[in-house]
Design a protein around this motif. Structure first.
Motif, PDB file in Angstrom:
ATOM      1  N   GLU A 145      -9.815  -1.291   3.685  1.00 40.91           N
ATOM      2  CA  GLU A 145      -8.839  -0.468   4.409  1.00 40.91           C
ATOM      3  C   GLU A 145      -9.580   0.560   5.252  1.00 40.91           C
ATOM      4  O   GLU A 145     -10.745   0.863   5.013  1.00 40.91           O
ATOM      5  N   ASP A 148      -5.314  -0.979  -5.173  1.00 38.65           N
ATOM      6  CA  ASP A 148      -5.484  -0.111  -4.011  1.00 38.65           C
ATOM      7  C   ASP A 148      -6.565   0.945  -4.268  1.00 38.65           C
ATOM      8  O   ASP A 148      -6.833   1.289  -5.419  1.00 38.65           O
ATOM      9  N   ASP A 149      -7.146   1.454  -3.190  1.00 37.48           N
ATOM     10  CA  ASP A 149      -8.132   2.544  -3.271  1.00 37.48           C
ATOM     11  C   ASP A 149      -9.231   2.223  -4.280  1.00 37.48           C
ATOM     12  O   ASP A 149      -9.700   3.105  -5.008  1.00 37.48           O
TER      13      ASP A 149
HETATM   14 MG    MG Z   1      -5.301   2.436  -0.086  1.00 34.78          MG
END
Ligand code: MG
Ligand code: C2E
Ligand code: MG
Ligand code: MG
Length: 281
Positions: free
Chosen positions: A236, A179-180
């Protein structure tokens, strides 16, 4: 000036500190109660495959339905729960709830998709794969329905230990995504050493597409690197058609963002899934 009166500056400082600490203790005890009182709720945000326009996944995102403050976003209590350790109990609740809901959707015969659960670094212990296996078994949930999202901070801990936990999660048939991606400090060599399936391009890069040349370059580079490493890649925070067009052109596999849907309650997500299924069928 404060410097001319050291006593006063000390007094100010400790008063600030007390207020901060009191606020933190208030939130922490509130969150503890919230866990017991059923005040936490999961919202679901769909993930779309660009090539097929199908919903191929969803991310479970926790919210706190506070009796007086209303719907509290995770940014207001997750970081605190991470520092106090309460994140472990929150994470247990989230995994339990996500699997229970996914099992309902599996049994209802909905088209299969992966439901992603966010896992903080502090939850990433050898107890995690044990709990995941036990929860999957209890709900008779097929492991292909579950995915765990971790951040680069999780990878910064003891390599052998982290790899062993990841291997056990993989052996269960549960996918891992990073993520990220691009915002942490981990080295790229981690990507070939850890068994990760998907890179999630951070919203801060998506945000600058198509006007910011650096963000475009970074997003484009992450996508081609993922392709060459045989990883899936999702962006995202996709909010505009221009961003979608850029990502499609660059070869991004999936998108998630307000352009398609905000995170919504379970029933709304289910409706979204059924409509999407009818449209693309
Ligand atoms: Mg994220
Ligand atoms: P994240 O995992 O990176 O989740 C994505 C965040 O971006 C979500 O915020 C989502 O609502 C938001 N988002 C998605 N699409 C868009 C968009 O197009 N525009 C904008 N402006 N925002 C978008 P949310 O739900 O407030 O969650 C924030 C963070 O809280 C998450 O970031 C995650 O780090 C953490 N979090 C949420 N639920 C959990 C949980 O169950 N466990 C743990 N450990 N962390 C959680
Ligand atoms: Mg996430
Ligand atoms: Mg985030």
């Amino acid at each position: 000036q404060d410097e001319s009166n050291p006593d006063r500056s000390v007094a100010f400082y400790s008063q600030d500190m007390n207020q901060g600490m009191q606020e933190r203790m208030r939130i922490e005890s509130g969150l503890r109660q919230a866990l017991g009182n059923g005040e936490l709720i999961l919202y679901y945000q769909p993930k779309f495959e660009i090539g097929s326009d199908r919903i191929v996944g969803a991310e479970a995102l926790v919210r706190w339905m506070h009796p007086t403050r209303g719907l509290v976003p995770p940014s207001e209590f997750i970081p605190l729960a991470e520092t106090t350790g309460l994140i472990v109990q929150v994470g247990e609740w989230v995994l339990e709830q996500a699997c229970a809901q996914a099992a309902i959707w599996q049994r209802a015969g909905l088209p299969p998709f992966r439901l992603a659960v966010n896992v903080s670094a502090r939850e990433f212990t050898p107890a995690l794969p044990v709990r995941v296996a036990e929860t999957l078994a209890r709900y008779q949930l097929d492991p292909s329905w579950l995915e765990l999202e971790i951040t680069e901070s999780t990878l910064m801990h003891d390599f052998e230990r982290v790899t062993a936990i990841m291997d056990r999660i993989n052996q269960l048939g549960v996918a891992l995504s990073l993520d990220d991606f691009g915002t942490g400090y981990s080295s790229l060599s981690y990507l070939k050493r850890f068994p990760i399936h998907t890179l999630k391009i951070d919203r801060s890069f998506t945000c600058g597409i198509p006007d910011d040349a650096s963000d475009c370059a970074i997003a484009g580079t992450i996508i081609s690197m993922a392709q060459q490493l045989g990883l899936r890649v999702i962006a995202e925070g996709v909010e505009t058609l221009e961003q979608l067009a850029f990502l499609r052109e660059a070869g991004c596999d999936e998108v998630q963002g307000y352009l398609y849907s905000k995170p919504v309650p379970a029933l709304d997500f289910e409706r979204c899934l059924r409509e999407n299924w009818l449209l693309v069928a």
